[in-house]
Design an enzyme around this catalytic site. Structure first.
Site, mmCIF file in Angstrom:
data_model
loop_
_atom_site.group_PDB
_atom_site.id
_atom_site.type_symbol
_atom_site.label_atom_id
_atom_site.label_comp_id
_atom_site.label_asym_id
_atom_site.label_seq_id
_atom_site.Cartn_x
_atom_site.Cartn_y
_atom_site.Cartn_z
ATOM 1 C CD GLN A 129 -8.897 -7.829 2.387
ATOM 2 O OE1 GLN A 129 -8.994 -8.107 3.572
ATOM 3 N NE2 GLN A 129 -9.393 -6.709 1.872
ATOM 4 C CG HIS A 139 -5.794 -12.478 -6.519
ATOM 5 N ND1 HIS A 139 -4.740 -11.793 -7.073
ATOM 6 C CD2 HIS A 139 -5.331 -13.036 -5.373
ATOM 7 C CE1 HIS A 139 -3.685 -11.927 -6.287
ATOM 8 N NE2 HIS A 139 -4.028 -12.678 -5.265
ATOM 9 C CE LYS A 181 3.712 -8.716 -4.311
ATOM 10 N NZ LYS A 181 2.494 -8.273 -5.014
ATOM 11 N N GLY A 202 2.750 -0.470 -7.189
ATOM 12 C CA GLY A 202 3.986 -0.808 -6.473
ATOM 13 C C GLY A 202 4.589 -2.144 -6.900
HETATM 14 C C1 R5P Z 1 -1.039 -9.365 -5.726
HETATM 15 O O1 R5P Z 1 -1.130 -10.468 -5.259
HETATM 16 C C2 R5P Z 1 -1.681 -8.985 -7.029
HETATM 17 O O2 R5P Z 1 -1.597 -10.009 -7.959
HETATM 18 C C3 R5P Z 1 -1.069 -7.733 -7.601
HETATM 19 O O3 R5P Z 1 0.280 -7.985 -7.873
HETATM 20 C C4 R5P Z 1 -1.147 -6.598 -6.629
HETATM 21 O O4 R5P Z 1 -2.327 -6.642 -5.935
HETATM 22 C C5 R5P Z 1 -1.028 -5.269 -7.312
HETATM 23 O O5 R5P Z 1 -1.178 -4.274 -6.345
HETATM 24 P P1 R5P Z 1 -0.237 -2.997 -6.347
HETATM 25 O O6 R5P Z 1 -0.344 -2.395 -7.710
HETATM 26 O O7 R5P Z 1 -0.795 -2.124 -5.273
HETATM 27 O O8 R5P Z 1 1.132 -3.459 -6.007
#
Ligand code: R5P
Length: 307
Positions: free
Chosen positions: A97, A130, A192, A225
């Site tokens: 975030q 991140h 995505k 996901g």
């Molecule tokens: C997103 O921006 C992150 O880099 C990950 O791809 C994401 O947070 C992974 O979350 P989830 O496993 O819930 O899709």
């Protein structure tokens, strides 16, 4: 060199013990408990007066509690006379975030970083935030370690022929590009979208993956996901097989099963917890973090530049 003290927070004491062993730092006794009303109660039991103190605490689930416990530990160490306090945060919760994506939302990552600053943390050692842009959210000097020296050998050991490194979304492209060029293999990406908070939809595969093993590289798996959506899109585009590399095994309930259903091999680290499941190949972060602690303890000054 000043006396080094190491405090294990409650999120990942095993990792803290490993870092203490590798650095030779004294582990300072600390008690962390809760009052009847749920408030956290902290007490530093060892002597940290005039010490260079390192507090090890990933701010993982439950994120709010881990974050505040880290802040309370820092405040307690300061009150007990520590001369300098460094937080060792192998996983930083709220990192995703990092921007206000819609009106009415907070800038949670920045606020979490500021909470640590206002608790008196002088420096911070982070591991694979991140995004690199997040470094500027911290009010204190930060050493930002990357996972390349852990994950690249793990991928090489798989001995894949004609592999492609794949970023499962636009945000992970720089990291995937770094991995692809270090391994001298092509790069592909998945476009995505997120129709809901924890939902991921793969819209398009960019790059040629036909007949090739694909290694999806991401910073974390939470619900799984993102990796699953990317894997399904890659298989639909003709990929031969899927392997998954994610640095932080956040792993909400059911994530491992979901990822195992699409990926033949999975590599991750122990930044969040021991990740001790036989289906995971886990790289230990202690040597990397201990190296950063040793370097900072030796320099005596501000944080070294990001690696
Ligand atoms: C997103 O921006 C992150 O880099 C990950 O791809 C994401 O947070 C992974 O979350 P989830 O496993 O819930 O899709």
């Amino acid at each position: 060199m000043r006396k080094i003290g190491l405090i294990a927070g409650d999120a990942h004491p095993k990792l803290a013990h490993r870092i203490a062993e590798l650095t030779g730092a004294d582990e300072t006794g600390v008690s962390i408990s809760a009052f009847a009303d749920g408030e956290t109660r902290i007490r530093i039991e060892g002597d940290v007066r005039d010490s260079d103190v390192y507090i090890v605490q990933p701010t993982s689930t439950p994120t709010n509690e881990r974050l505040l416990t880290l802040a309370l530990l820092a405040d307690a160490a300061r009150g007990a006379g520590a001369s300098r306090i460094t937080a060792v945060v192998p996983y930083f919760g709220y990192a995703r975030q990092d921007v206000r994506s819609r009106p009415g939302e907070p800038r949670s990552a920045r606020l979490a970083a500021q909470i640590l600053g206002s608790a008196g943390i002088d420096r911070l050692i982070a591991f694979e935030l991140h995004s690199a842009a997040l470094e500027s959210a911290f009010p204190m000097p930060i050493v930002h370690l990357q996972a390349d020296e852990l994950m690249l050998p793990a991928i090489r050991r798989w001995g894949l022929r004609d592999a492609v490194i794949v970023s499962p979304d636009a945000g992970g492209l720089k990291r995937a590009q770094r991995f692809a060029s270090a391994l001298r293999v092509p790069l592909a990406a998945v476009a995505k979208t997120r129709p809901g908070d924890d939902a991921a939809v793969a819209r398009q595969v960019l790059g040629d993956v036909r007949g090739r093993p694909c290694v999806i590289v991401d910073d974390m798996a939470s619900t799984g996901g993102t990796i699953v959506a990317a894997a399904e899109a890659l298989l639909a585009a003709g990929a031969a097989e899927i392997h998954a590399v994610f640095i932080h095994a956040v792993m909400a309930r059911g994530a491992l099963e979901r990822i195992c259903a699409v990926a033949r091999r999975i590599s991750t680290t122990d930044s969040v917890n021991d990740a001790s499941d036989p289906r995971l190949q886990v790289e230990g972060t202690a040597p990397l973090l201990a190296g950063a602690v040793r370097e900072l303890a030796g320099t005596g000054g501000g944080a070294a530049p990001s690696s």
